[in-house]
Enzyme design. Structure first.
Site, PDB file in Angstrom:
ATOM      1  N   GLY A 508      20.727   2.942 -34.491  1.00 59.82           N
ATOM      2  CA  GLY A 508      19.974   4.093 -34.017  1.00 59.82           C
ATOM      3  C   GLY A 508      19.870   4.143 -32.505  1.00 59.82           C
ATOM      4  N   ILE A 668      23.009   3.044 -15.973  1.00 54.89           N
ATOM      5  CA  ILE A 668      22.586   3.625 -17.250  1.00 54.89           C
ATOM      6  C   ILE A 668      23.760   4.441 -17.791  1.00 54.89           C
ATOM      7  CG2 ILE A 668      20.980   5.221 -18.345  1.00 54.89           C
ATOM      8  CD1 ILE A 668      19.705   2.531 -17.525  1.00 54.89           C
ATOM      9  N   LEU A 669      24.314   4.004 -18.907  1.00 53.02           N
ATOM     10  CA  LEU A 669      25.541   4.615 -19.424  1.00 53.02           C
ATOM     11  C   LEU A 669      25.280   6.001 -20.003  1.00 53.02           C
ATOM     12  CD1 LEU A 669      27.097   1.491 -21.173  1.00 53.02           C
ATOM     13  CD2 LEU A 669      27.570   2.376 -18.878  1.00 53.02           C
ATOM     14  N   ASN A 670      24.140   6.136 -20.695  1.00 50.27           N
ATOM     15  CA  ASN A 670      23.789   7.434 -21.265  1.00 50.27           C
ATOM     16  C   ASN A 670      22.283   7.616 -21.100  1.00 50.27           C
ATOM     17  OD1 ASN A 670      22.855   9.476 -23.017  1.00 50.27           O
ATOM     18  ND2 ASN A 670      24.638   9.238 -24.352  1.00 50.27           N
ATOM     19  N   THR A 673      20.195   8.436 -24.487  1.00 50.33           N
ATOM     20  CA  THR A 673      19.949   7.370 -25.464  1.00 50.33           C
ATOM     21  C   THR A 673      19.185   6.218 -24.818  1.00 50.33           C
ATOM     22  OG1 THR A 673      22.169   6.500 -25.043  1.00 50.33           O
ATOM     23  CG2 THR A 673      21.910   7.954 -26.932  1.00 50.33           C
ATOM     24  N   GLU A 743      15.427  -4.065 -25.322  1.00 51.47           N
ATOM     25  CA  GLU A 743      14.194  -4.812 -25.556  1.00 51.47           C
ATOM     26  C   GLU A 743      13.191  -4.730 -24.420  1.00 51.47           C
ATOM     27  OE1 GLU A 743      15.197  -8.577 -28.129  1.00 51.47           O
ATOM     28  OE2 GLU A 743      16.998  -7.802 -27.203  1.00 51.47           O
TER      29      GLU A 743
HETATM   30 MO1  MOS Z   1      16.584  -8.239 -31.157  1.00 50.95          MO
HETATM   31  S1  MOS Z   1      14.847  -9.262 -31.447  1.00 50.95           S
HETATM   32  O1  MOS Z   1      17.472  -9.312 -30.230  1.00 50.95           O
HETATM   33  O2  MOS Z   1      17.216  -7.478 -32.459  1.00 50.95           O
END
Ligand code: MOS
Length: 776
Positions: A508, A668-670, A673, A743
């Site tokens: 996603g 930033i590639l896109n 997203t 993350e």
């Molecule tokens: Mo993540 S916690 O590296 O899917």
């Protein structure tokens, strides 16, 4: 695809100009020939354009098939029964009523389950991805409260669920450790993360702390969190002779094939795992017992099996983020410079996995300090094996670290941004390596201006009716990783269509879209002329969608494959081509063919090269160099998180009214997203700050709130307008100049909220989540 069409119009002809602007930079070990990736400097291609997800339309129309949506002939549906003791033996197991229930095809328990090896534990070898390494329904032993003890197969899901409810199990419970204090009293062990000790000392931090004129020293606690991806963990399996076919929801298809093969004594190519669409992973979509049990039940029954965990099932058998107790102590000089930085504490872990929540990771490289002491100790509990969950370590580690810095700023009456800037490190504080690129100051400066940080007042100073209003800030950080991603394959046809194949994933995030942009620019093709294939263990590559490193891993593999393709095409072009005599390093993909980078009139189209060579296709496959860049440089994504909260003085209710994430994540590639990734991470961070907590009964190790009715995550009403912005400064030492974006969004949010709550109320909350009872 009108959005692609729009983007195409906007960039027509520009790729060629962009390639010419490629500048020479310090060579990196991973770059073949030492030539920097021209896409790093490219300003006008598809890279950098806000292109909508290519799979968006089929998802919205409901025709993108997820793991539980592969109906197969004679398919049976599975339901699980979970243990209710934390440790012990099964004494009686009465399955007669279930076996006689309508529609039941099979009841599987330890009495009739096939012999299987334990799952190979995550990170113990290249492709091992088991969440734990326990026997699976092999005997009468119970290892955690919630472990599957029986599986029912029936003609419908309702019949399976009903029959499972008829199974009666009695246990002989044994002494178990289910309370953290008891586990700590039994003794702790030093934690390890990916083979490295979670321990670091430089100088005598205790002495420096004691001698410092200013200091803070506090303990911060964070609870367990359970995985709650919108798509429940699910698998559809069928045995085709000695081959196991698996439709899974996975962030690691190649690892899955190898690991399931290990469990059933098969070669990895006898297990075919596909996972084209995944409804969120966050670290939880690896190999857990449900995939093994589904394959075992399919083997025993001779039927295809669908096993979709209930929401409760996810809480019971898929691990989450574990509990932490963290001490952060900082000693500072009068000018705010750190003399001592101490970050130590304890986390809970099961005996059957190897992931202590590595909360010191952000502290290793965030601030300069004359002395430092970092340590994660592990206490062992009899509980479901905890696992990776978005920014394991950083998500909760930054809560403690960045709260403590705010506390010091308050104690010293220094602006918290200013205090951080005074402690900006020039090189990595623990390794001494230079930063590949670090624009923390810019992220703060730009963010503060946009957010209106200057309007922040003293704690408790701003009141609007029943609401106290405050602002807080915290640093976000997440490392750049690149795991060896294995090979990528490129197939180019004489019609100028390229297919890029790699066993990667799109849960996603927009992987397929961003990688199509990158490949189109790299090849000098339109986006419609590129097909990016992924999510299939039969493709080349060993890519894990984890550690925010998939984009870099795929990027490096595609760079290697592309270089092989250019070499192959130059050979085929031969001496009659305008490209004759050129080296692969001098040539790029431009305008449907190859051209000399600094002399683009020396150009020949792919169609022409292949036609002259009488070839229909060229197929290449290549593997990139090992990720040596992370040994030369200290590499991290950075960010500054700004939060405004309103706290009700009557009810203690906290409302986040504004949030801004200012990021420094390389190129930033896109933007579209990436912004979604940032926002999604921040929303998950708001849950971490204010709501999420797995209620765990310390008497018996039972998770008490295994549903979204009782385990709260942010809903639309909890989420304000979230602004995101970024520096977009390419990192010269990564493929495409990009670092990870998946993350970092969750990191720093807990502290930004807690610091804003302090600014609003004067109350310091050091225990997550910040619920209203803690503020009354
Ligand atoms: Mo993540 S916690 O590296 O899917």
């Amino acid at each position: 695809m009108s959005i692609v069409e729009d983007a195409k119009q906007a960039v027509k002809g520009a790729a060629q100009a962009a390639m010419q602007t490629a500048v020479q930079m310090a060579p990196d070990s991973w770059m073949p020939g030492g030539r920097p990736d021209p896409l790093i400097r490219q300003q006008h291609g598809f890279v950098g354009k806000p292109i909508s997800r290519l799979d968006g339309a089929i998802k919205v129309r409901g025709i993108a098939p997820y793991a539980a949506e592969f109906p197969l002939d004679r398919m049976a549906y599975a339901a699980l029964v979970f243990s209710t003791v934390a440790k012990g033996r099964i004494a009686t197991l009465d399955t007669a009523a279930a076996e006689a229930a309508p529609g039941v095809a099979l009841v599987m328990t330890y009495r009739n389950a096939p012999r299987m090896a334990p799952m190979p534990l995550f990170m113990t070898s290249e492709k091992a991805c088991g969440g734990n390494d326990l026997p699976i329904m092999q005997d009468d032993r119970v290892y955690w409260n919630g472990e599957p003890v029986a599986l029912v197969l029936a003609e419908t899901q309702d019949e399976a669920d009903h029959a499972a409810s008829l199974i009666h199990v009695d246990y002989v419970a044994e002494a178990s450790v289910t309370a953290l204090d008891e586990a700590k009293a039994n003794g702790t062990e030093p934690g390890q993360f990916m083979g490295q000790p979670l321990k670091y000392e430089s100088g005598d931090a205790d002495a420096a702390l004691a001698a410092a004129p200013h200091r803070v020293d506090a303990t911060y606690t964070t609870p367990r969190h359970s995985h709650n991806a919108i798509e429940l963990h699910a698998v559809t399996v069928v045995w085709e002779g000695e081959t196991l076919r698996v439709h899974d929801a996975s962030q690691m298809v190649a690892h899955m094939a190898w690991s399931l093969g290990h469990v059933f004594g098969l070669d990895e190519d006898q297990v075919h795992v596909t996972s084209p669409f995944v409804g969120g992973g966050f670290g939880g979509k690896g190999l857990w017992q449900h995939q093994v049990l589904a394959a075992a039940a399919a083997k025993l029954s001779g039927r295809p099996v669908r096993l979709m965990l209930s929401r409760e099932g996810v809480y019971r058998i898929v691990g989450g983020r574990t509990i932490t107790e963290q001490r952060v102590a900082i000693g500072a000089q009068a000018d705010g410079g750190f003399d001592a930085l101490v970050h130590t504490g304890t986390v809970a872990m099961s005996h059957h996995n190897v992931l202590p929540e590595p909360f010191i990771l952000p502290t290793r490289s965030a601030y300069a300090s004359k002395t430092m002491k970092l340590d994660v100790e592990v206490a062992y509990l009899d509980m479901v094996a905890n696992t990776f969950m978005r920014a394991p370590g950083e998500a909760v580690g930054t809560f403690a670290l960045e709260s403590a810095i705010d506390e010091l700023a308050v104690a010293m009456d220094i602006d918290p941004i200013e205090l951080r800037m005074r402690n900006e490190p020039e090189k990595d504080p623990t390794t001494g390596a230079p930063f590949s690129s670090r624009e923390v100051e810019k992220a703060y400066r730009d963010g503060a201006a946009r957010f209106g940080w200057a309007q922040r007042g003293k704690p408790g100073a701003r009141r609007e009716g029943e609401w106290l209003v405050g602002m807080g800030v915290a640093t976000a950080t997440y490392p750049y990783y690149r795991m060896p991603g294995g090979a990528a394959r490129i197939t180019l046809t004489r019609h100028g269509h390229a297919t890029v194949d790699i066993a990667a994933h799109d849960m996603g995030m927009g992987t397929a879209t961003a990688q199509t942009q990158v490949a189109a620019d790299r090849l000098g093709l339109e986006m419609e002329q590129v097909t990016f294939r992924y999510g299939d263990s039969s493709l080349p590559g060993v890519v894990m969608a984890g550690g925010s490193q998939q984009t870099a891993a795929i990027g490096a593999s595609v760079i290697a494959a592309h270089r092989a393709l250019v070499g192959e095409l130059l050979k085929l072009a031969g001496n009659d081509s305008p490209l004759a005599g050129l080296d692969a390093d001098e040539v790029g993909g431009i305008d449907g063919g190859l051209a000399k980078l600094d002399e683009p009139t020396r150009h020949e189209s792919y169609a022409s090269i292949l036609a002259r060579a009488q070839r229909d296709t060229v197929v290449v496959e290549a593997t990139p160099p090992m990720p040596l860049e992370t040994m030369h440089w200290s590499m991290h994504s950075h960010g500054a998180m700004f939060c405004e909260v309103r706290v009700n003085i009557v009810t203690g209710e906290v409302r986040v009214s504004r949030f801004l994430g200012s990021f420094d994540c390389g190129r930033i590639l896109n933007p579209k997203t990436a912004a979604s990734q940032f926002r999604g991470g921040i929303i998950m961070g708001l849950g971490l700050a204010l709501m999420e907590e797995t209620q765990y009964d310390e008497r018996n190790g039972r998770i008490m709130n295994p549903s979204l009715a009782e385990y709260h995550v942010p809903v639309h009403m909890d989420v304000p307008e979230i602004e995101v912005m970024w520096t977009d400064i390419p990192d010269p030492h990564t493929p495409m100049g990009a670092r990870g974006v998946g993350e970092i969004g969750i990191t720093g949010v807990g502290a930004a909220v807690a610091n804003a709550v302090f600014n609003a109320t004067g109350k310091r909350i050091r225990d997550l989540p910040i619920t209203l009872d803690k503020l009354l």
